[in-house]
Design an enzyme around this catalytic site. Structure first.
Site, PDB file in Angstrom:
ATOM      1  N   GLU A  46       4.418   1.966  -1.556  1.00  0.00           N
ATOM      2  CA  GLU A  46       3.330   2.682  -2.250  1.00  0.00           C
ATOM      3  C   GLU A  46       2.003   1.944  -2.087  1.00  0.00           C
ATOM      4  OE1 GLU A  46       3.487   5.669  -3.498  1.00  0.00           O
ATOM      5  OE2 GLU A  46       5.652   5.985  -3.596  1.00  0.00           O
TER       6      GLU A  46
ATOM      7  N   LYS B 194       2.369  13.069 -13.693  1.00  0.00           N
ATOM      8  CA  LYS B 194       3.425  13.927 -13.150  1.00  0.00           C
ATOM      9  C   LYS B 194       4.754  13.549 -13.795  1.00  0.00           C
ATOM     10  CE  LYS B 194       1.716  15.153  -8.567  1.00  0.00           C
ATOM     11  NZ  LYS B 194       1.934  15.007  -7.115  1.00  0.00           N
TER      12      LYS B 194
ATOM     13  N   HIS C  69      13.201   5.775  -3.178  1.00  0.00           N
ATOM     14  CA  HIS C  69      12.023   6.611  -2.921  1.00  0.00           C
ATOM     15  C   HIS C  69      11.040   5.907  -1.978  1.00  0.00           C
ATOM     16  CE1 HIS C  69       8.823   9.472  -3.487  1.00  0.00           C
ATOM     17  NE2 HIS C  69       8.033   8.542  -3.988  1.00  0.00           N
TER      18      HIS C  69
ATOM     19  N   HIS D 229      10.660  13.454   0.813  1.00  0.00           N
ATOM     20  CA  HIS D 229      11.439  14.262  -0.129  1.00  0.00           C
ATOM     21  C   HIS D 229      12.620  14.927   0.563  1.00  0.00           C
ATOM     22  CE1 HIS D 229       8.151  14.670  -3.466  1.00  0.00           C
ATOM     23  NE2 HIS D 229       8.656  13.467  -3.369  1.00  0.00           N
TER      24      HIS D 229
ATOM     25  N   ARG E  99      -5.780  15.512  -4.691  1.00  0.00           N
ATOM     26  CA  ARG E  99      -4.649  14.656  -5.068  1.00  0.00           C
ATOM     27  C   ARG E  99      -3.531  14.692  -4.015  1.00  0.00           C
ATOM     28  NH1 ARG E  99      -1.860  13.709 -11.019  1.00  0.00           N
ATOM     29  NH2 ARG E  99      -0.129  12.450 -10.266  1.00  0.00           N
TER      30      ARG E  99
ATOM     31  N   ARG F 133       7.259  21.227 -27.735  1.00  0.00           N
ATOM     32  CA  ARG F 133       6.079  21.647 -26.946  1.00  0.00           C
ATOM     33  C   ARG F 133       5.131  20.495 -26.618  1.00  0.00           C
ATOM     34  NH1 ARG F 133       6.475  26.177 -30.360  1.00  0.00           N
ATOM     35  NH2 ARG F 133       7.477  27.882 -29.261  1.00  0.00           N
TER      36      ARG F 133
ATOM     37  N   LYS G 293      -5.288   4.858  -7.104  1.00  0.00           N
ATOM     38  CA  LYS G 293      -4.597   6.028  -7.650  1.00  0.00           C
ATOM     39  C   LYS G 293      -5.416   6.665  -8.771  1.00  0.00           C
ATOM     40  CE  LYS G 293      -0.745   8.460  -9.108  1.00  0.00           C
ATOM     41  NZ  LYS G 293       0.644   8.758  -9.117  1.00  0.00           N
TER      42      LYS G 293
ATOM     43  N   HIS H 133       5.199  12.055   1.988  1.00  0.00           N
ATOM     44  CA  HIS H 133       6.159  12.622   1.040  1.00  0.00           C
ATOM     45  C   HIS H 133       6.824  13.908   1.511  1.00  0.00           C
ATOM     46  CE1 HIS H 133       4.639   9.552  -1.557  1.00  0.00           C
ATOM     47  NE2 HIS H 133       5.359   9.957  -2.584  1.00  0.00           N
TER      48      HIS H 133
ATOM     49  N   GLU I  88      -3.825  18.374  -9.067  1.00  0.00           N
ATOM     50  CA  GLU I  88      -3.506  18.549  -7.649  1.00  0.00           C
ATOM     51  C   GLU I  88      -3.936  19.907  -7.098  1.00  0.00           C
ATOM     52  OE1 GLU I  88       0.086  16.420  -6.125  1.00  0.00           O
ATOM     53  OE2 GLU I  88       0.477  18.300  -5.088  1.00  0.00           O
TER      54      GLU I  88
ATOM     55  N   ASN J  36       0.284  12.417  -1.450  1.00  0.00           N
ATOM     56  CA  ASN J  36       1.567  12.890  -0.917  1.00  0.00           C
ATOM     57  C   ASN J  36       1.769  12.476   0.535  1.00  0.00           C
ATOM     58  OD1 ASN J  36       2.204  14.106  -3.332  1.00  0.00           O
ATOM     59  ND2 ASN J  36       1.338  16.073  -2.748  1.00  0.00           N
TER      60      ASN J  36
HETATM   61  N1  GLY Z   1       3.034  10.379  -6.482  1.00  0.00           N
HETATM   62  C1  GLY Z   1       2.024  11.268  -6.083  1.00  0.00           C
HETATM   63  C2  GLY Z   1       1.125  11.663  -7.178  1.00  0.00           C
HETATM   64  O1  GLY Z   1       1.144  11.079  -8.256  1.00  0.00           O
HETATM   65  O2  GLY Z   1       0.368  12.590  -7.024  1.00  0.00           O
END
Ligand code: GLY
Length: 392
Positions: A213, A171, A292, A280, A269, A149, A255, A276, A265, A273
């Site tokens: 990035e 994430k 990526h 994706h 946040r 957990r 960031k 993205h 998010e 994206n």
């Molecule tokens: N890579 C996008 C984020 O960390 O929200």
């Protein structure tokens, strides 16, 4: 950046004098609400830090044992130095590795790593050290998020994309046949350690993928930084450590500011994206043949074209962005063998949907995301996206 950070929790950067240490890291504090017992975690950045990892980890993330999760490529380069450093500092360490490649970021590999840690006797007083690129960080972080957990994870990124993006913000997750990162958890690290010297052995195409990035951070938040990155590409490819360090630091600041304001998010946040939604889908369709960052480069240009088409983005910015990305040896066009039908099927499976309509993060101009009330993404009808991306 003009966006809300919660009062008193702005990320802070400070050089940290640590007596007896060969390397004096810069330390960035990233506020978090998700770690029990701590309201921030530290990102330590410094050349040569990898060989000092043991001391840093034992002092900042004490644990009974450390499971170092890494992949088959990273282990040959850095496995020995990391194990040696942890053992010299007095840590109990065990290594868990899986084959390199985005296609291995799966539930099966997550299950295998978790089972191996259970067999090795790790308990709730253990911790994971995720050593490697974005795949290792996401997968190792997800093992830590779910193991008994949840146990702490130390992120030790060794690729530029992982340093700038995936190692901070919490994430974690794995890919599924339906798309990228569709099973996962928010699990902020206990500590992040970045040694830019590891970039010295990074292949040029992976360095370029990381630069995508950096361009993204400039495009969403800091036009001056965007231009400075574009003008420094030669220095980055020459592995100029001063240039790499300021670039990493500024990206981390951007960031960190975003995740400090919206760790889970809920809204803001989503600016991270940018590019993205398209990226994706491309990654899923091409079976992760694109790195990526390469997919993000194509995705950013596509989404700026969409923004220009719907009158949200300043005209000419797609061209400006393309030129900058091409200067960094990054692709900017959708692969010719990707069909519109396959693309929109993959987009529909991805998670960036609201009420069935696909959402994109659109720029107002390079350096600023377009906001619509409280929303940081906008729906774009498929017919419009088809016309812009596939000519109809
Ligand atoms: N890579 C996008 C984020 O960390 O929200």
């Amino acid at each position: 950046m003009s966006e809300p950070t919660k009062q008193g929790v702005e990320p802070r950067v400070e050089p940290e004098p640590l007596a007896g240490r060969r390397v004096e890291p810069r330390v960035l504090r990233v506020p978090t609400e998700s770690r029990s017992g701590a309201n921030y975690y530290e990102v330590c950045l410094g050349r040569g830090l990898l060989s000092e990892l043991g001391g840093l980890i034992l002092s900042r993330c004490p644990a009974h044992g450390y499971g170092v999760i890494t992949d088959s490529q990273v282990v040959t380069r850095y496995g020995a130095v990391v194990l040696e450093s942890l053992r010299t500092a007095g840590g109990e360490v065990q290594l868990f590795q899986f084959p390199a490649g985005e296609w291995n970021k799966t539930r099966e590999v997550w299950a295998r790593a978790s089972d191996e840690m259970l067999r090795a006797g790790f308990g709730r007083d253990g911790a994971v050290v995720a050593l490697g690129g974005g795949v290792v960080g996401d997968l190792g972080g997800f093992v830590a998020a779910t193991f008994l957990r949840g146990i702490p994870v130390v992120q030790v990124p060794t690729t530029l994309v992982a340093m700038l993006d995936s190692s901070i913000g919490g994430k974690t997750g794995v890919d599924t046949p339906a798309g990228k990162n569709l099973v996962g958890a928010f699990h902020p690290p206990a500590l992040v350690v970045i040694d830019p010297e590891t970039l010295g052995t990074l292949p040029a195409h992976q360095l370029a993928a990381g630069l995508a990035e950096a361009f993204k951070h400039g495009a969403i938040a800091d036009a001056e930084y965007f231009e400075r990155v574009a003008g420094s590409v030669g220095a980055f490819f020459a592995h100029d450590m001063d240039a790499l360090e300021w670039m990493i630091l500024r990206s981390l600041e951007i960031k960190a500011e975003v995740v400090a304001a919206d760790e889970r998010e809920a809204g803001y946040r989503k600016v991270l994206n940018f590019g993205h939604t398209v990226a994706h889908a491309l990654e899923a369709i091409t079976g992760y043949e694109l790195l990526h960052g390469e997919a993000v480069a194509i995705g950013m240009v596509a989404e700026v074209r969409l923004g220009e088409r719907v009158g949200v983005t300043r005209a000419g910015d797609a061209e400006r962005l393309s030129r900058a990305l091409e200067g960094a040896r990054l692709p900017t066009e959708l692969p010719a063998d990707v069909s519109a039908d396959a693309f929109f099927r993959a987009v529909a499976l991805d998670k960036k949907r609201a009420g069935g309509v696909v959402e994109y993060t659109l720029l107002e101009e390079i350096g600023r995301v377009a906001r619509s009330g409280d929303a940081w993404t906008r729906p774009v009808p498929e017919a419009v996206a088809r016309e812009v991306l596939f000519g109809g």
